[in-house]
Motif scaffolding. Structure first.
Motif, PDB file in Angstrom:
ATOM      1  N   GLU A 154      39.069  33.833  49.059  1.00 23.97           N
ATOM      2  CA  GLU A 154      40.253  34.576  48.613  1.00 23.97           C
ATOM      3  C   GLU A 154      40.981  33.796  47.518  1.00 23.97           C
ATOM      4  O   GLU A 154      41.369  34.362  46.478  1.00 23.97           O
ATOM      5  CB  GLU A 154      41.167  34.832  49.797  1.00 23.97           C
ATOM      6  CG  GLU A 154      42.391  35.665  49.470  1.00 23.97           C
ATOM      7  CD  GLU A 154      43.296  35.833  50.677  1.00 23.97           C
ATOM      8  OE1 GLU A 154      43.763  36.962  50.910  1.00 23.97           O
ATOM      9  OE2 GLU A 154      43.550  34.825  51.379  1.00 23.97           O
ATOM     10  N   ASN A 155      41.177  32.500  47.736  1.00 26.07           N
ATOM     11  CA  ASN A 155      41.854  31.665  46.733  1.00 26.07           C
ATOM     12  C   ASN A 155      41.032  31.565  45.448  1.00 26.07           C
ATOM     13  O   ASN A 155      41.582  31.578  44.332  1.00 26.07           O
ATOM     14  CB  ASN A 155      42.101  30.266  47.302  1.00 26.07           C
ATOM     15  CG  ASN A 155      43.141  30.268  48.402  1.00 26.07           C
ATOM     16  OD1 ASN A 155      43.973  31.167  48.479  1.00 26.07           O
ATOM     17  ND2 ASN A 155      43.108  29.271  49.273  1.00 26.07           N
ATOM     18  N   LEU A 156      39.700  31.480  45.591  1.00 24.95           N
ATOM     19  CA  LEU A 156      38.822  31.396  44.427  1.00 24.95           C
ATOM     20  C   LEU A 156      38.958  32.633  43.549  1.00 24.95           C
ATOM     21  O   LEU A 156      39.092  32.530  42.320  1.00 24.95           O
ATOM     22  CB  LEU A 156      37.371  31.236  44.893  1.00 24.95           C
ATOM     23  CG  LEU A 156      36.289  31.344  43.807  1.00 24.95           C
ATOM     24  CD1 LEU A 156      36.410  30.176  42.826  1.00 24.95           C
ATOM     25  CD2 LEU A 156      34.901  31.376  44.434  1.00 24.95           C
ATOM     26  N   LEU A 157      38.955  33.808  44.165  1.00 26.83           N
ATOM     27  CA  LEU A 157      39.042  35.041  43.391  1.00 26.83           C
ATOM     28  C   LEU A 157      40.422  35.200  42.754  1.00 26.83           C
ATOM     29  O   LEU A 157      40.549  35.784  41.667  1.00 26.83           O
ATOM     30  CB  LEU A 157      38.721  36.250  44.273  1.00 26.83           C
ATOM     31  CG  LEU A 157      37.254  36.682  44.292  1.00 26.83           C
ATOM     32  CD1 LEU A 157      36.349  35.555  44.767  1.00 26.83           C
ATOM     33  CD2 LEU A 157      37.058  37.909  45.167  1.00 26.83           C
ATOM     34  N   GLY A 158      41.426  34.670  43.397  1.00 23.06           N
ATOM     35  CA  GLY A 158      42.751  34.700  42.798  1.00 23.06           C
ATOM     36  C   GLY A 158      42.834  33.825  41.571  1.00 23.06           C
ATOM     37  O   GLY A 158      43.399  34.208  40.535  1.00 23.06           O
ATOM     38  N   GLN A 159      42.252  32.628  41.651  1.00 23.04           N
ATOM     39  CA  GLN A 159      42.337  31.674  40.551  1.00 23.04           C
ATOM     40  C   GLN A 159      41.389  32.033  39.406  1.00 23.04           C
ATOM     41  O   GLN A 159      41.751  31.956  38.234  1.00 23.04           O
ATOM     42  CB  GLN A 159      42.031  30.272  41.067  1.00 23.04           C
ATOM     43  CG  GLN A 159      43.077  29.747  42.047  1.00 23.04           C
ATOM     44  CD  GLN A 159      42.665  28.438  42.697  1.00 23.04           C
ATOM     45  OE1 GLN A 159      41.644  27.834  42.339  1.00 23.04           O
ATOM     46  NE2 GLN A 159      43.441  27.994  43.670  1.00 23.04           N
ATOM     47  N   ALA A 160      40.148  32.448  39.749  1.00 17.62           N
ATOM     48  CA  ALA A 160      39.135  32.674  38.720  1.00 17.62           C
ATOM     49  C   ALA A 160      39.265  34.042  38.059  1.00 17.62           C
ATOM     50  O   ALA A 160      39.013  34.184  36.854  1.00 17.62           O
ATOM     51  CB  ALA A 160      37.739  32.520  39.326  1.00 17.62           C
ATOM     52  N   LEU A 161      39.657  35.059  38.824  1.00 20.48           N
ATOM     53  CA  LEU A 161      39.688  36.422  38.302  1.00 20.48           C
ATOM     54  C   LEU A 161      41.088  37.013  38.230  1.00 20.48           C
ATOM     55  O   LEU A 161      41.258  38.137  37.739  1.00 20.48           O
ATOM     56  CB  LEU A 161      38.800  37.330  39.167  1.00 20.48           C
ATOM     57  CG  LEU A 161      37.328  36.931  39.294  1.00 20.48           C
ATOM     58  CD1 LEU A 161      36.604  37.910  40.206  1.00 20.48           C
ATOM     59  CD2 LEU A 161      36.666  36.875  37.926  1.00 20.48           C
ATOM     60  N   GLY A 162      42.076  36.286  38.738  1.00 24.26           N
ATOM     61  CA  GLY A 162      43.440  36.803  38.710  1.00 24.26           C
ATOM     62  C   GLY A 162      43.701  37.923  39.694  1.00 24.26           C
ATOM     63  O   GLY A 162      44.658  38.681  39.518  1.00 24.26           O
TER      64      GLY A 162
END
Length: 306
Positions: A154-162
């Motif tokens: 979840e954090n990865l998709l927030g940081q990488a894809l906004g």
């Protein structure tokens, strides 16, 4: 201040979803096991609010534990808990990251909310209940595994894809006015899922092939959307709320009434005792006129919205 509410009173705790069905859930005296009343599409709804609104306490392992002080709640609060119960709730909460020891498998999902696609997590055993609770128009699961790994994804998709992990209630309601087509929702979700493939995946979550679930039929959301004429303001003692259910989505009910299409946020009912009113009783709860929102931007434009 301690409460003086009768222990025999049944109090609403809000709209609950399970296996694709919506129901009004109640806090009842006794063993804490919740009781529910179905909220079927087309059904007549008519009830009167009681003398006061009280904290609904805590829910643990499928049972509700009463607030020890039966604390009074202000009518306008969208939380059905007093500050003390809120603090206790967050001490053992997936959302607050205070229950990271939970051994159940968790899914990472993408949810479509009109102009926005969000990322989130839910216990696999809950099926689509979490998506229905938040009012997602459509969704897809992209991976499953441990809770800690799900949070990392979840954090990865927030940081990488906004991708946001929250969407405001106002934006969700605006999306219902112009929901688009099931094909458009599926295209937006599949495009987001495709962009995820290039990311390095955290261990503990296994990617899955996206399968689109469209939820609009379950809600009763018309293809051309819903544009309510008014919203019910926070009830006061003795308010009559009556109408015919035309749509239930997330925590909201849309009612056909003599005043037009009316939006009822069931979070404002939580903590009130409710008694049945005659179906022909007029709606006496105060209303706030609403204006129809403009058509939303496409999900591809969401980076400019956050």
């Amino acid at each position: 201040m301690t409460g003086e509410a009768s222990p025999a009173v049944w109090r609403a705790t809000g709209l609950a979803w399970s296996t694709g069905a919506a129901a009004l859930e109640w806090s009842t005296p006794g063993d804490g096991a919740p009781k529910t009343s179905p909220l079927d599409l087309g059904a007549a709804l008519a009830f009167t609010t009681g003398a006061d609104r009280r904290c609904t306490g805590l829910r643990r392992a499928g049972r509700r534990h009463a607030c020890p002080t039966a604390a009074p709640l202000p009518p306008a609060s969208r939380s059905a808990q007093c500050p003390a119960c809120q603090t206790a709730d967050r001490a053992d909460s997936i959302a607050a990251d205070t229950r990271l020891h939970d051994p159940r498998p968790f899914a990472v999902y993408l949810a479509h909310h009109g102009s926005t696609v969000k990322v989130g997590i839910t216990a696999v055993e809950r099926g689509q209940a979490r998506l229905l609770e938040q009012g997602a128009l459509a969704s897809t699961v992209i991976s499953t595994g441990s809770l800690l790994a799900a949070r990392r994804v979840e954090n990865l998709l927030g940081q990488a894809l906004g991708l946001p992990d929250r969407v405001s209630t106002s934006r969700k309601r605006a999306a219902r006015a112009h929901p688009g087509t099931a094909a458009e929702r599926a295209t937006a979700l599949l495009a987001t899922a495709e962009s995820v493939k290039s990311l390095s995946w955290p261990e503990g979550q296994t990617r899955t092939d996206p399968q689109i679930a469209d939820h609009t039929t379950t809600y009763g959301l018309p293809a051309d959307g819903l544009r309510p004429d008014a919203a019910i303001l926070p009830p006061t003692p003795g308010s009559v709320i009556a109408g015919r259910i035309t749509c239930r989505i997330g925590a909201d009910l849309y009612l056909h009434t003599p005043a037009g299409l009316v939006l009822l946020d069931t979070r404002l009912l939580a903590g009130w005792s409710l008694t049945r009113a005659e179906p022909d009783f007029p709606l006496t709860a105060h209303l706030e006129p609403l204006t129809a929102p403009e058509a939303p931007h496409s999900p591809s434009d969401q980076a400019s919205l956050f």
